[in-house]
Design a protein around this motif. Structure first.
Motif, PDB file in Angstrom:
ATOM      1  N   GLU A 138      24.528  -2.322 113.312  1.00 30.48           N
ATOM      2  CA  GLU A 138      24.217  -3.703 113.110  1.00 30.48           C
ATOM      3  C   GLU A 138      22.794  -3.970 112.117  1.00 30.48           C
ATOM      4  O   GLU A 138      22.909  -4.504 111.191  1.00 30.48           O
ATOM      5  CB  GLU A 138      23.602  -4.557 114.150  1.00 30.48           C
ATOM      6  N   ALA A 139      21.965  -2.870 112.222  1.00 27.90           N
ATOM      7  CA  ALA A 139      20.714  -2.770 111.174  1.00 27.90           C
ATOM      8  C   ALA A 139      21.429  -2.474 109.813  1.00 27.90           C
ATOM      9  O   ALA A 139      20.992  -2.983 108.856  1.00 27.90           O
ATOM     10  CB  ALA A 139      19.786  -1.931 111.782  1.00 27.90           C
ATOM     11  N   ALA A 140      22.480  -1.786 109.835  1.00 28.55           N
ATOM     12  CA  ALA A 140      23.037  -1.378 108.488  1.00 28.55           C
ATOM     13  C   ALA A 140      23.657  -2.482 107.876  1.00 28.55           C
ATOM     14  O   ALA A 140      23.577  -2.825 106.809  1.00 28.55           O
ATOM     15  CB  ALA A 140      23.934  -0.225 108.505  1.00 28.55           C
ATOM     16  N   LYS A 141      24.415  -3.244 108.675  1.00 31.40           N
ATOM     17  CA  LYS A 141      25.109  -4.524 107.934  1.00 31.40           C
ATOM     18  C   LYS A 141      24.337  -5.403 107.587  1.00 31.40           C
ATOM     19  O   LYS A 141      24.624  -6.490 106.539  1.00 31.40           O
ATOM     20  CB  LYS A 141      26.218  -4.879 109.172  1.00 31.40           C
ATOM     21  N   PHE A 172      30.994  20.546  92.285  1.00 31.84           N
ATOM     22  CA  PHE A 172      30.053  19.301  93.038  1.00 31.84           C
ATOM     23  C   PHE A 172      30.512  19.501  94.330  1.00 31.84           C
ATOM     24  O   PHE A 172      29.628  19.499  95.351  1.00 31.84           O
ATOM     25  CB  PHE A 172      30.027  18.236  92.454  1.00 31.84           C
ATOM     26  N   LYS A 173      31.734  19.513  94.850  1.00 26.63           N
ATOM     27  CA  LYS A 173      32.019  19.649  96.115  1.00 26.63           C
ATOM     28  C   LYS A 173      31.887  20.654  96.828  1.00 26.63           C
ATOM     29  O   LYS A 173      31.242  20.787  98.055  1.00 26.63           O
ATOM     30  CB  LYS A 173      33.667  19.171  96.224  1.00 26.63           C
ATOM     31  N   GLU A 174      31.810  21.918  96.091  1.00 17.65           N
ATOM     32  CA  GLU A 174      31.419  23.190  96.841  1.00 17.65           C
ATOM     33  C   GLU A 174      30.024  23.260  96.884  1.00 17.65           C
ATOM     34  O   GLU A 174      29.575  23.854  97.910  1.00 17.65           O
ATOM     35  CB  GLU A 174      32.089  24.329  95.628  1.00 17.65           C
ATOM     36  N   PHE A 175      29.392  22.796  95.871  1.00 17.20           N
ATOM     37  CA  PHE A 175      27.790  22.648  95.938  1.00 17.20           C
ATOM     38  C   PHE A 175      27.117  22.034  97.245  1.00 17.20           C
ATOM     39  O   PHE A 175      26.528  22.396  97.997  1.00 17.20           O
ATOM     40  CB  PHE A 175      27.386  22.019  94.722  1.00 17.20           C
ATOM     41  N   MET A 176      27.993  20.640  97.371  1.00 16.56           N
ATOM     42  CA  MET A 176      27.335  19.816  98.380  1.00 16.56           C
ATOM     43  C   MET A 176      27.812  20.441  99.867  1.00 16.56           C
ATOM     44  O   MET A 176      27.099  20.067 100.869  1.00 16.56           O
ATOM     45  CB  MET A 176      27.941  18.474  98.219  1.00 16.56           C
ATOM     46  N   SER A 177      28.774  21.399  99.877  1.00 14.41           N
ATOM     47  CA  SER A 177      29.299  21.874 101.273  1.00 14.41           C
ATOM     48  C   SER A 177      28.724  23.280 101.561  1.00 14.41           C
ATOM     49  O   SER A 177      29.004  23.625 102.512  1.00 14.41           O
ATOM     50  CB  SER A 177      30.848  21.709 101.287  1.00 14.41           C
ATOM     51  N   SER A 178      27.992  23.737 100.654  1.00 11.72           N
ATOM     52  CA  SER A 178      27.500  24.927 100.762  1.00 11.72           C
ATOM     53  C   SER A 178      25.916  25.178 101.282  1.00 11.72           C
ATOM     54  O   SER A 178      25.837  26.329 101.376  1.00 11.72           O
ATOM     55  CB  SER A 178      27.809  25.931  99.496  1.00 11.72           C
ATOM     56  N   GLY A 179      25.404  24.063 101.645  1.00  8.65           N
ATOM     57  CA  GLY A 179      24.172  24.065 101.914  1.00  8.65           C
ATOM     58  C   GLY A 179      23.705  22.901 102.829  1.00  8.65           C
ATOM     59  O   GLY A 179      24.589  21.954 102.976  1.00  8.65           O
ATOM     60  N   THR A 180      22.436  22.915 103.303  1.00  5.95           N
ATOM     61  CA  THR A 180      21.937  21.990 104.290  1.00  5.95           C
ATOM     62  C   THR A 180      21.673  20.788 103.328  1.00  5.95           C
ATOM     63  O   THR A 180      20.836  20.793 102.704  1.00  5.95           O
ATOM     64  CB  THR A 180      20.554  22.582 104.958  1.00  5.95           C
ATOM     65  N   THR A 181      22.083  19.397 103.966  1.00 10.55           N
ATOM     66  CA  THR A 181      21.646  18.100 103.742  1.00 10.55           C
ATOM     67  C   THR A 181      21.115  17.650 104.673  1.00 10.55           C
ATOM     68  O   THR A 181      21.438  17.619 105.866  1.00 10.55           O
ATOM     69  CB  THR A 181      22.990  17.186 103.305  1.00 10.55           C
ATOM     70  N   THR A 182      19.779  16.868 104.209  1.00  8.64           N
ATOM     71  CA  THR A 182      19.092  16.158 105.336  1.00  8.64           C
ATOM     72  C   THR A 182      19.239  14.608 105.305  1.00  8.64           C
ATOM     73  O   THR A 182      19.107  14.050 104.057  1.00  8.64           O
ATOM     74  CB  THR A 182      17.472  16.465 105.177  1.00  8.64           C
ATOM     75  N   ALA A 183      19.416  14.014 106.208  1.00 11.10           N
ATOM     76  CA  ALA A 183      19.850  12.527 106.464  1.00 11.10           C
ATOM     77  C   ALA A 183      18.631  11.725 106.816  1.00 11.10           C
ATOM     78  O   ALA A 183      17.994  12.271 107.818  1.00 11.10           O
ATOM     79  CB  ALA A 183      20.911  12.290 107.233  1.00 11.10           C
ATOM     80  N   LEU A 184      18.260  10.804 106.158  1.00  3.88           N
ATOM     81  CA  LEU A 184      17.016  10.146 106.465  1.00  3.88           C
ATOM     82  C   LEU A 184      17.596   8.639 106.885  1.00  3.88           C
ATOM     83  O   LEU A 184      18.263   8.040 105.866  1.00  3.88           O
ATOM     84  CB  LEU A 184      16.002  10.002 105.797  1.00  3.88           C
ATOM     85  N   LEU A 185      17.470   7.872 107.952  1.00  2.37           N
ATOM     86  CA  LEU A 185      17.577   6.635 108.223  1.00  2.37           C
ATOM     87  C   LEU A 185      16.595   5.887 107.938  1.00  2.37           C
ATOM     88  O   LEU A 185      15.792   5.692 108.765  1.00  2.37           O
ATOM     89  CB  LEU A 185      18.414   6.241 109.645  1.00  2.37           C
ATOM     90  N   LEU A 186      16.588   4.769 106.849  1.00  2.00           N
ATOM     91  CA  LEU A 186      15.221   4.243 106.375  1.00  2.00           C
ATOM     92  C   LEU A 186      15.396   2.832 106.852  1.00  2.00           C
ATOM     93  O   LEU A 186      16.393   2.007 106.485  1.00  2.00           O
ATOM     94  CB  LEU A 186      15.010   4.332 104.909  1.00  2.00           C
ATOM     95  N   TYR A 187      14.185   2.341 107.227  1.00  5.61           N
ATOM     96  CA  TYR A 187      14.448   1.101 107.797  1.00  5.61           C
ATOM     97  C   TYR A 187      13.241  -0.085 107.039  1.00  5.61           C
ATOM     98  O   TYR A 187      12.068   0.347 106.781  1.00  5.61           O
ATOM     99  CB  TYR A 187      13.695   0.882 109.355  1.00  5.61           C
ATOM    100  N   ALA A 188      13.717  -1.302 106.969  1.00  2.00           N
ATOM    101  CA  ALA A 188      12.784  -2.308 106.163  1.00  2.00           C
ATOM    102  C   ALA A 188      12.955  -3.669 106.954  1.00  2.00           C
ATOM    103  O   ALA A 188      14.068  -4.072 107.053  1.00  2.00           O
ATOM    104  CB  ALA A 188      13.229  -2.336 104.590  1.00  2.00           C
ATOM    105  N   LYS A 189      11.722  -4.046 107.478  1.00  3.87           N
ATOM    106  CA  LYS A 189      11.876  -5.179 108.291  1.00  3.87           C
ATOM    107  C   LYS A 189      12.366  -6.470 107.663  1.00  3.87           C
ATOM    108  O   LYS A 189      12.835  -7.491 108.255  1.00  3.87           O
ATOM    109  CB  LYS A 189      10.701  -5.390 108.707  1.00  3.87           C
ATOM    110  N   ASP A 190      12.237  -6.495 106.244  1.00  2.00           N
ATOM    111  CA  ASP A 190      12.587  -7.684 105.497  1.00  2.00           C
ATOM    112  C   ASP A 190      14.158  -7.693 105.146  1.00  2.00           C
ATOM    113  O   ASP A 190      14.719  -8.611 104.251  1.00  2.00           O
ATOM    114  CB  ASP A 190      11.770  -7.817 104.195  1.00  2.00           C
ATOM    115  N   GLY A 191      14.959  -6.668 105.382  1.00  2.00           N
ATOM    116  CA  GLY A 191      16.287  -6.568 105.204  1.00  2.00           C
ATOM    117  C   GLY A 191      16.643  -5.931 103.766  1.00  2.00           C
ATOM    118  O   GLY A 191      17.739  -6.237 103.357  1.00  2.00           O
TER     119      GLY A 191
END
Length: 204
Positions: A40-43, A126-145
């Motif tokens: 819901e926050a994403a939407k 690019f597909k090989e590159f992106m799948s061959s190491g660690t990706t860090t995900a951040l869920l970033l929040y803004a109160k103003d939408g």
């Protein structure tokens, strides 16, 4: 310094250097990405997905930092957004293909690879590159939408070879467009879709 917003759905952080395949790790990430409040926050535009791509170490950043140091610096450069969640994972090539299908794929299919002895365009490389190491995900929040707009303003143009703005993360740190360090979703529906794809990787 990035403000950490203790939202009701905040989960403990999993550092880039501590990615594991334990059942507990997978369960915690899947629960986070399955939470209706996240969706819901994403939407509503209050939450966006940021990703620090694999291999942002010495050859990929202008300061010669290690992968972990560069990832930390990228987080420190985030302003005006709270961190609602953070975890690390590894893509599969199939999910990279789904994640970046459409315009990104079409552009990369027209671009030459770094290694022409193995690839006929940038896309399979690019597909090989992106799948061959660690990706860090951040869920970033803004109160103003306006989480998407705020994060994308930090990013800078994806083609830093042509459009380099040193006030942005890519412009200040990225060496070239072959690893422009970070990802930012472009619309609320993209955030929801991309979080679902990441969840599928973690569940597999």
């Amino acid at each position: 310094m990035t403000e950490k917003v203790q939202l009701p759905y905040y989960e403990k952080e999993l550092a880039r250097t501590e990615i594991t395949d334990t059942t507990e790790y997978k369960q915690s990430v899947v629960e986070l990405l399955s939470d209706d409040r996240i969706i819901e926050a994403a939407k509503s535009g209050h939450l966006t997905l940021a990703m620090i791509r694999p291999f942002v170490g010495p050859d990929a950043n202008l300061q010669g930092l290690s992968d972990a140091e560069c990832a930390d610096l990228i987080e420190e450069m985030i302003e005006g957004l709270g961190v609602a969640g953070k975890f690390s994972f590894r893509f599969t090539e199939d999910v990279v293909g789904e994640f970046y299908e459409g315009a990104p794929q079409e552009v990369m299919e027209k671009n030459p690879p770094l290694d022409a002895t193995r690839f006929d365009s940038r896309w399979p490389e690019f597909k090989e590159f992106m799948s061959s190491g660690t990706t860090t995900a951040l869920l970033l929040y803004a109160k103003d939408g306006d989480a998407i707009e705020r994060w994308r303003a930090h990013l800078g143009h994806w083609n830093i070879d042509k459009y380099r703005d040193p006030a942005t993360i890519r412009g200040a740190l990225g060496v070239n467009l072959y690893n422009n360090l970070v990802h930012g979703s472009d619309a609320p529906e993209s955030v929801v879709r991309e979080l679902g794809l990441i969840r599928s990787v973690v569940e597999s």
